[in-house]
Motif scaffolding. Structure first.
Motif, mmCIF file in Angstrom:
data_model
loop_
_atom_site.group_PDB
_atom_site.id
_atom_site.type_symbol
_atom_site.label_atom_id
_atom_site.label_comp_id
_atom_site.label_asym_id
_atom_site.label_seq_id
_atom_site.Cartn_x
_atom_site.Cartn_y
_atom_site.Cartn_z
ATOM 1 N N ASN A 1 0.614 -1.842 0.277
ATOM 2 C CA ASN A 1 -0.074 0.037 -0.235
ATOM 3 C C ASN A 1 0.498 1.363 0.051
ATOM 4 O OD1 ASN A 1 -3.203 -0.212 0.649
ATOM 5 N ND2 ASN A 1 -2.444 -1.754 1.143
ATOM 6 N N PHE A 2 2.106 0.777 0.699
ATOM 7 C CA PHE A 2 2.768 2.515 0.692
ATOM 8 C C PHE A 2 4.030 2.396 -0.316
ATOM 9 C CE2 PHE A 2 6.575 4.541 2.269
ATOM 10 C CZ PHE A 2 6.595 5.735 3.190
ATOM 11 N N ALA A 3 4.224 1.541 -0.921
ATOM 12 C CA ALA A 3 4.632 1.850 -2.515
ATOM 13 C C ALA A 3 3.213 2.294 -3.735
ATOM 14 C CB ALA A 3 5.060 0.442 -2.958
ATOM 15 N N PHE A 4 2.140 1.999 -3.206
ATOM 16 C CA PHE A 4 1.229 2.248 -4.855
ATOM 17 C C PHE A 4 1.303 3.612 -4.387
ATOM 18 C CE2 PHE A 4 -2.857 3.230 -5.263
ATOM 19 C CZ PHE A 4 -2.845 3.141 -7.025
ATOM 20 N N MET A 5 1.047 4.442 -2.863
ATOM 21 C CA MET A 5 0.843 5.289 -2.289
ATOM 22 C C MET A 5 1.770 6.691 -3.026
ATOM 23 S SD MET A 5 2.020 8.036 -0.422
ATOM 24 C CE MET A 5 2.826 7.038 0.843
ATOM 25 N N GLN A 6 3.173 6.235 -3.270
ATOM 26 C CA GLN A 6 4.967 6.453 -3.217
ATOM 27 C C GLN A 6 4.621 7.169 -4.923
ATOM 28 O OE1 GLN A 6 8.309 6.980 -0.273
ATOM 29 N NE2 GLN A 6 5.776 8.095 -0.522
ATOM 30 N N ILE A 7 4.598 5.626 -5.682
ATOM 31 C CA ILE A 7 3.695 6.244 -7.307
ATOM 32 C C ILE A 7 2.799 6.941 -7.401
ATOM 33 C CG2 ILE A 7 3.144 5.239 -9.623
ATOM 34 C CD1 ILE A 7 3.824 2.324 -7.669
ATOM 35 N N CYS A 8 2.140 7.290 -6.503
ATOM 36 C CA CYS A 8 0.970 8.768 -6.926
ATOM 37 C C CYS A 8 1.423 9.562 -6.643
ATOM 38 C CB CYS A 8 -0.736 8.422 -6.236
ATOM 39 S SG CYS A 8 -1.282 6.395 -7.061
ATOM 40 N N TYR A 9 2.276 9.565 -6.011
ATOM 41 C CA TYR A 9 2.365 10.786 -4.972
ATOM 42 C C TYR A 9 3.382 11.580 -6.021
ATOM 43 C CZ TYR A 9 3.689 14.102 -1.381
ATOM 44 O OH TYR A 9 3.945 15.529 -0.452
ATOM 45 N N THR A 10 4.847 11.311 -5.655
ATOM 46 C CA THR A 10 4.836 11.177 -6.802
ATOM 47 C C THR A 10 5.597 11.614 -8.530
ATOM 48 O OG1 THR A 10 6.394 9.148 -8.078
ATOM 49 C CG2 THR A 10 7.193 10.686 -6.208
ATOM 50 N N THR A 11 3.489 11.055 -9.038
ATOM 51 C CA THR A 11 3.452 11.156 -10.053
ATOM 52 C C THR A 11 2.444 12.299 -10.440
ATOM 53 O OG1 THR A 11 2.759 8.861 -10.901
ATOM 54 C CG2 THR A 11 1.443 10.103 -11.837
ATOM 55 N N VAL A 12 1.779 13.105 -8.878
ATOM 56 C CA VAL A 12 1.221 14.280 -9.460
ATOM 57 C C VAL A 12 1.993 15.596 -9.347
ATOM 58 C CG1 VAL A 12 -0.419 15.350 -7.210
ATOM 59 C CG2 VAL A 12 -0.619 13.165 -7.426
ATOM 60 N N THR A 13 3.051 15.873 -9.091
ATOM 61 C CA THR A 13 4.470 16.459 -9.021
ATOM 62 C C THR A 13 5.087 16.601 -9.943
ATOM 63 O OG1 THR A 13 5.223 15.262 -7.433
ATOM 64 C CG2 THR A 13 3.967 17.014 -6.379
ATOM 65 N N VAL A 14 5.709 15.199 -9.854
ATOM 66 C CA VAL A 14 6.727 15.449 -11.196
ATOM 67 C C VAL A 14 6.974 15.849 -12.269
ATOM 68 C CG1 VAL A 14 9.883 13.617 -11.893
ATOM 69 C CG2 VAL A 14 8.109 13.766 -9.442
ATOM 70 N N PRO A 15 5.514 15.515 -12.847
ATOM 71 C CA PRO A 15 5.175 15.209 -14.493
ATOM 72 C C PRO A 15 5.012 16.709 -15.168
ATOM 73 C CG PRO A 15 4.220 13.179 -13.631
ATOM 74 C CD PRO A 15 5.468 14.091 -12.726
ATOM 75 N N LYS A 16 4.594 17.688 -13.896
ATOM 76 C CA LYS A 16 4.320 18.689 -14.528
ATOM 77 C C LYS A 16 5.597 19.133 -13.665
ATOM 78 C CE LYS A 16 1.998 21.920 -14.940
ATOM 79 N NZ LYS A 16 1.014 21.898 -16.440
ATOM 80 N N LEU A 17 6.461 19.104 -13.228
ATOM 81 C CA LEU A 17 7.582 19.618 -13.132
ATOM 82 C C LEU A 17 8.868 19.295 -14.065
ATOM 83 C CD1 LEU A 17 10.143 21.382 -10.745
ATOM 84 C CD2 LEU A 17 10.640 19.093 -9.808
ATOM 85 N N LEU A 18 8.841 18.053 -14.644
ATOM 86 C CA LEU A 18 9.437 17.949 -15.913
ATOM 87 C C LEU A 18 9.092 19.241 -17.256
ATOM 88 C CD1 LEU A 18 9.503 13.359 -15.456
ATOM 89 C CD2 LEU A 18 11.450 15.042 -15.300
ATOM 90 N N TRP A 19 7.878 19.187 -16.881
ATOM 91 C CA TRP A 19 7.094 19.573 -17.909
ATOM 92 C C TRP A 19 7.774 20.936 -17.821
ATOM 93 C CZ3 TRP A 19 5.750 19.467 -22.958
ATOM 94 C CH2 TRP A 19 4.639 21.028 -23.364
ATOM 95 N N GLY A 20 7.864 21.623 -16.906
ATOM 96 C CA GLY A 20 8.386 23.120 -16.644
ATOM 97 C C GLY A 20 9.774 23.275 -16.823
ATOM 98 N N SER A 21 10.145 22.132 -16.916
ATOM 99 C CA SER A 21 11.861 22.604 -17.350
ATOM 100 C C SER A 21 11.992 22.572 -18.364
ATOM 101 C CB SER A 21 12.722 21.391 -16.868
ATOM 102 O OG SER A 21 11.991 20.959 -15.596
ATOM 103 N N ILE A 22 11.358 22.550 -19.213
ATOM 104 C CA ILE A 22 11.277 22.470 -20.976
ATOM 105 C C ILE A 22 10.952 23.046 -21.365
ATOM 106 C CG2 ILE A 22 12.058 19.774 -21.263
ATOM 107 C CD1 ILE A 22 9.207 19.490 -21.744
#
Length: 319
Positions: A68-89
């Motif tokens: 459950n914890f591992a699944f939550m970590q996947i969701c948590y990073t997916t909420v922020t990191v893709p938008k951060l990656l887009w902001g870098s380009i």
């Protein structure tokens, strides 16, 4: 008669996430660093879930909560990191006001789940070490499912109220958020509504969630430590403590970062510092967790080695 919109009418229809201001060459470097971190985080946590599902010896409460914890970590990073990656380009990292509130909601929701899962995992270790003979009768499959479902569903519904009030604020401009995701503090600062009551209520709720979960986690580990100290042999103490060493490491890293981020005097707030701290607990910590649980957990390592060996045997037979 027209229905009132979910959020107040505002002059602002979108926000611009500043992210990390740097030269174009450094932005490219940041993109690859964050992309690599994201891929490793998602892959590592998927591996943990897959190993737990594949090995029947890991079908126990401790690993059920870990998945459950591992699944939550996947969701948590997916909420922020893709938008951060887009902001870098791109030159301006725009986000609509509705998407911003949605991101804020899921961050609050998943952050709450993380707090409660850490407390539940500490309770599981407490029962296993302090009441080993009663462990199977206490930590039944039904009880574990009730704890997990109650954690996810309760916080999912409970997170609606603060974000609903946040979404009713008016934003008249400026619309620049000095962060790489929509966090509560910069949103409250940008609002042209009176946010004093909402600010007090939100951070009070944060303190209650963090310190309640931290309290139960500490109580569990205090009892665990007293039980371990009663064991006469050093080898026995080390063996028992090794069963909760990985979880204790994750708890220490997470709560130190979150308390410094959200539970500190408001006068010491600095958005530039907050961005760096946010990288630590929202990007680096989820990356470290798979390595902590795999490298410090013999059962997970053995299960992973068994899967790899089985795969090699099947490949050799196919050839």
């Amino acid at each position: 008669m027209q229905m009132r919109s979910f959020w107040n009418e505002s002059a602002v229809t979108e926000f611009i996430l500043l992210g990390f201001q740097a030269s174009s060459q450094f932005q490219i470097l940041l993109f690859f660093l964050f992309f690599l971190t994201y891929v490793l985080t998602v892959t590592g946590n998927i591996v943990i879930i897959a190993v737990i599902l594949a090995d029947h010896r890991l079908h126990r409460p401790m690993y059920f909560f870990l998945s459950n914890f591992a699944f939550m970590q996947i969701c948590y990073t997916t909420v922020t990191v893709p938008k951060l990656l887009w902001g870098s380009i791109v030159k301006k990292n725009r986000i609509s006001i509705s998407s911003c509130f949605a991101q804020c909601y899921f961050l609050f929701f998943l952050g709450g789940v993380e707090n409660f899962l850490l407390a539940i995992m500490a309770y599981d270790r407490y029962v296993a070490i302090c009441y080993p003979l009663r462990y199977n009768s206490i930590m039944t499959s039904k009880f574990c499912w009730n704890l997990a479902c109650g954690c996810w569903l309760g916080i999912f519904l409970g997170s609606l109220a603060p974000v609903t009030f946040l979404a009713r604020l008016s934003f008249c401009g400026p619309n620049i958020i000095n962060h790489y995701f929509c966090d509560v503090s910069p949103l409250l600062k940008l609002s042209c509504s009176d946010t004093s009551l909402l600010k007090s209520n939100f951070f009070s709720l944060m303190w209650i969630i963090v310190f309640t979960c931290l309290f139960f986690t500490l109580v569990s580990y205090i009892n665990i430590i007293f039980t371990i100290m009663k064991i006469k042999s050093t080898a026995g103490r080390q063996k028992v403590f090794s069963t909760c060493g990985s979880h204790l490491t994750v708890v220490s890293i997470y709560f130190c970062a979150v308390i410094f981020m959200y539970v500190r005097p408001r006068e010491s707030y600095s958005f530039e510092k907050d961005k760096l701290i946010s990288v630590f607990y929202s990007i680096l910590t989820p990356l470290l967790n798979p390595f902590i649980y795999c490298l410090r957990n013999k059962e997970v390592k053995q299960a992973l080695q068994k899967i790899i060996q089985t795969k090699k045997i099947l490949q050799s037979q196919c050839i």
